[in-house]
Design an enzyme around this catalytic site. Structure first.
Site, short mmCIF file in Angstrom:
data_model
loop_
_atom_site.label_atom_id
_atom_site.label_comp_id
_atom_site.label_asym_id
_atom_site.label_seq_id
_atom_site.Cartn_x
_atom_site.Cartn_y
_atom_site.Cartn_z
CB SER A 149 -1.78 -14.11 0.02
OG SER A 149 -0.72 -13.68 -0.78
CB THR B 50 9.75 -7.64 -3.50
OG1 THR B 50 9.32 -6.73 -2.49
CG2 THR B 50 11.23 -7.90 -3.33
CE LYS C 128 -2.73 -3.81 0.24
NZ LYS C 128 -2.10 -5.04 -0.26
CG ASP D 280 -4.67 -7.41 -1.30
OD1 ASP D 280 -4.77 -8.58 -0.90
OD2 ASP D 280 -3.60 -6.79 -1.34
NE ARG E 20 6.18 -12.48 -11.95
CZ ARG E 20 7.43 -12.18 -12.32
NH1 ARG E 20 7.86 -10.92 -12.28
NH2 ARG E 20 8.25 -13.11 -12.75
CB ALA E 21 2.51 -5.48 -8.52
CB ILE E 22 -1.84 -7.76 -5.54
CG1 ILE E 22 -1.18 -9.05 -5.07
CG2 ILE E 22 -3.35 -7.98 -5.70
CD1 ILE E 22 -1.72 -9.60 -3.78
CB THR E 23 -3.82 -3.43 -6.13
OG1 THR E 23 -3.33 -3.26 -4.80
CG2 THR E 23 -4.88 -4.50 -6.15
N GLY F 223 0.80 -1.21 0.00
CA GLY F 223 0.00 0.00 0.00
C GLY F 223 0.84 1.26 0.00
#
Lengths: 505, 505
Positions: free
Chosen positions: B277, B216, B301, B269, B208-211, B181
């Site tokens: 996760s 990283t 977030k 998310d 990998r990126a979600i939103t 976030g």
């Protein structure tokens, strides 16, 4: 968001003849300049422009020579919506952001829908801007917790507002609906024929199946064209007083037609969604009074009187908001109505009743008469309590059959449907009495056999609850249009825990 | 459900080079004998067999000559999963029924998941039997109402069980995670370098990126290969004590990698999904202790201490079930960390800190030192309260940089990334002080510019909260790899209500 102009030449449209249902899909080369310039990647969404038209589409990318570098392959839905010809120039850019998704997220996080939110969602759905992911999220979020009365009213209003709305300029415009869950309950064609035979107005539009083996539109389509355009539908109703058309073709509540495929895929069909789906079609069709058949039974969609009361209350309350009077009739939902399950098989039941054939299913005739009778009473043609008798008489004297033929002919012709070529008979394993009929599993068998897509597929029941049977006697037959489907349906029917159960005597 | 044999000849496999992400797609002619015999229609699902392998795929149908009548076109995912060669014989039939959907329906109707249900769902997800519709329904149903602690434990357990599970045969195996976030919060590569420089074990796998504009794994991938196969990953960790790999490549909690695309599409998310996760990856990676960075801020977030406490409690409780000790660290989430947002731009920040460059972002260095310090204390290398100082010293004396290079080289080489060619500078509209930075909208701009897919795309911040600025001075630069994307990002940044706000003085 305005259109972003890029410095690459336009693409040439190419029809792929690819079938993808409602969702427009375009295919471009991974290495095409347009993809590169706009930074487009596979399964992203794009806005596609041709002349003054534009559509929202899912992009798939391809790295093979199947497609030229300067062409854009288009699915049939994309092709039809955009209205292009082979080789026409097409431009592609990023689509505007789908801001209505924030309303879905808000409900996921525990808030309720407001009208603005639902309306924005329905607009995007009707404009085909929602992908399967968005549609599934909307329908799931709308089901947990169930839509409340106010949200159901908002959804109904938004669904009405998104399509055409008819006006017949009459004080009483009748309609009927069955909430489903009961295989073979094909009363609609009978009710329309009876009611319009008495000069009343009943512009009936029906849905295709959601989770059942056949919707009324699927059944009617085996006998007459049902995808009437609006002008044609109006002409039929002006001439005949009624019609038996598919609602989707006239764009009454078009969002509903998009939802159906996803609901079928998930096998969910919740109360608020059901009420909005039913009533938005009725209001959009210009109805003033609607008779709703709610079959109740342990394997029907509505399983108890309490659930029926709750649904009836919601239907009545929401209907009132739109000036629509709702009259609910609770009926027996313990076993299939009629003998056929599946489009053609149900159509043959309807024809048998209309033609007063000897083997015509009694239960279907009687149920249709009760529903039509109530409509005749609402319409002032029969005194209170005398509607059912008048309806039965209208069948017996052939007036309903005559009217049915006239309406079919006005819609484009009457066809006698045929059942599937591949048949398998399921027989009693021992002597006994039919003690239980599992509607859900029967529907499942009919669907596995190919119904409703394969119109001749389905089931023909040879027994009813309480019937005595001998070992080896036929319980039901499975019909399919292809051997693979027959095998699939029979395999399931042999594995099902309950289907048509026999109690040894 | 056994395989249904049909009487048509097998189809020949054809690679289409069509990219459809996780979902396997096959294309067949509408008029091919296999479709006809099995009664298959477009967008139905099929089971595809080749030799002793079989996959579940979505069927699209085509009516043009693009495909021969006796061939089956396969998307890249279908091709890879089935492991066929051009022209191989392939058979197609109806797929087994997706019985796990009943558990999703049950939750939609108000029940909670049990372990059996979640486990059946995760098995189907990992076997790629879920379409987008099913995945979106599962994720949405899991969010309303939020998963409770027991459901989160079940989900975590099912996700661990569906993939590989590593065992390092050590008492302490460290890990770290940031709940995200906060753009640019790229502490992981620094923490791994510092901690392993002291001989501790930290087999770090990242998502990998979600939103967000970069995960990283996206950032690391601009510097070194991150899709290490399991044996390679083990070798790197044995030699170096740690790694910085993408979790998806080693099939740790593979369901998570399927969910990511749908979560990104819906921009949801939720807490239970997040905890499952994060922890399923950590447990599967064989970790015993994990340091979790929870940035708190109005546009991060996690927006409040209360929300952080709740998340921390859930993480700790669920972790304990799996023998994993969780230590949460609350950090400042009011503004981006470092100067870069986007894979390459964040990588350059990391390199600047490691190489002790003059313009290296202080905040990133300090935050990494706090997190690494706690890990050093847990690992027994630093006394309580002295970890941060030791971590800072490890950066200053070049040992962290040396270790980082060694790990990258062990993973396959070190690359210095480059930013996008297309740049736009957003300047101060008048003199003033930076009074607010909207993380969400900044992340949005970076994503519209193409991050994380376009690795050089994103934002470089030239100011921080409280900085005085002169009219015309650069606030931030937008980088993109394509002109269309730059235009799209700039258009949004000019329309955004808040982004980098200036208070006139």
């Amino acid at each position: 968001m305005s259109r972003v102009h890029c410095d690459h030449p336009p693409l040439k449209a190419r029809r792929l003849g690819l079938f993808t249902h409602d969702q427009a899909v375009v295919i471009m080369r991974t290495d095409c300049p347009a993809c590169h310039s706009a930074g487009l990647s596979s399964r992203s969404h794009v806005q596609v422009y041709a002349g003054d038209r534009s559509i929202y589409a899912e992009l798939l990318q391809i790295d093979s020579e199947l497609l030229e570098l300067d062409t854009i392959g288009m699915s049939q839905t994309a092709w039809d919506l955009l209205g292009v010809e082979e080789g026409d120039e097409v431009e592609v850019s990023h689509p505007p952001a789908l801001t209505s998704l924030s309303h879905i997220r808000s409900r996921i996080y525990g808030n309720r829908f407001d009208y603005e939110g639902i309306s924005a969602i329905i607009d995007d759905v009707v404009a085909r801007r929602y992908t399967d992911v968005h549609l599934a999220a909307f329908l799931t979020a709308s089901a947990t917790p169930p839509l409340d009365t106010q949200e159901t009213i908002y959804l109904t209003k938004a669904m009405i507002g998104a399509g055409e709305r008819l006006d017949w300029n009459k004080d009483i415009v009748l309609d009927k609906h069955c909430v489903g869950g009961l295989p073979g309950n094909r009363t609609t064609p009978l009710v329309v024929a009876i009611v319009t035979a008495h000069g009343l107005t009943m512009p009936k539009t029906s849905s295709r199946a959601i989770t059942s083996p056949a919707g009324t539109a699927d059944t009617m389509e085996t006998m007459t064209p049902v995808d009437l355009e609006l002008d044609k539908l109006k002409k039929v109703v002006r001439e005949q007083g009624g019609c038996m058309a598919w609602g989707g073709a006239v764009q009454l509540s078009p969002a509903d037609d998009v939802f159906i495929r996803i609901e079928r895929d998930l096998d969910i069909d919740t109360e608020g969604q059901l009420v909005a789906s039913v009533l938005s079609k009725k209001v959009a069709a210009g109805s003033t009074h609607v008779v709703i058949d709610i079959p109740i039974g342990p394997t029907a969609k509505v399983r108890s009187i309490e659930a029926a009361d709750q649904l009836s209350e919601l239907l009545t309350t929401v209907g009132k908001e739109f000036g629509l009077t709702v009259a609910c009739v609770y009926t027996d939902g313990t076993q299939p109505v009629g003998k056929g399950i599946g489009p053609a098989l149900e159509a043959l039941d309807v024809l048998a009743v209309l033609r007063n054939e000897e083997n015509a299913p009694q239960d279907l005739r009687e149920r249709a008469a009760v529903l039509a009778g109530l409509a005749l009473e609402i319409g002032g043609v029969a005194a209170k309590g005398e509607g059912t008798a008048l309806a039965l008489q209208t069948i017996a004297n052939g007036r309903a059959w005559e009217k049915f033929r006239d309406i079919c002919i006005a819609q484009g012709g009457l066809n006698i449907p045929e059942v599937g070529d591949h048949v398998y008979t399921v027989t009693a394993p021992f002597d006994g009495v039919v003690s239980n009929i599992d509607n859900r599993n029967l529907a499942r068998v009919a669907k596995l056999a190919g119904a409703p897509r394969s119109t001749g597929a389905g089931i023909y029941m040879d027994v009813r609850l309480g019937d005595p049977v001998k070992k080896g006697q036929s319980l039901f037959k499975v019909y399919a249009g292809a051997p693979g489907e027959l095998a699939y349906a029979v395999e399931f029917s042999e594995q099902a825990e309950t289907l048509v159960d026999i109690q040894p005597v």
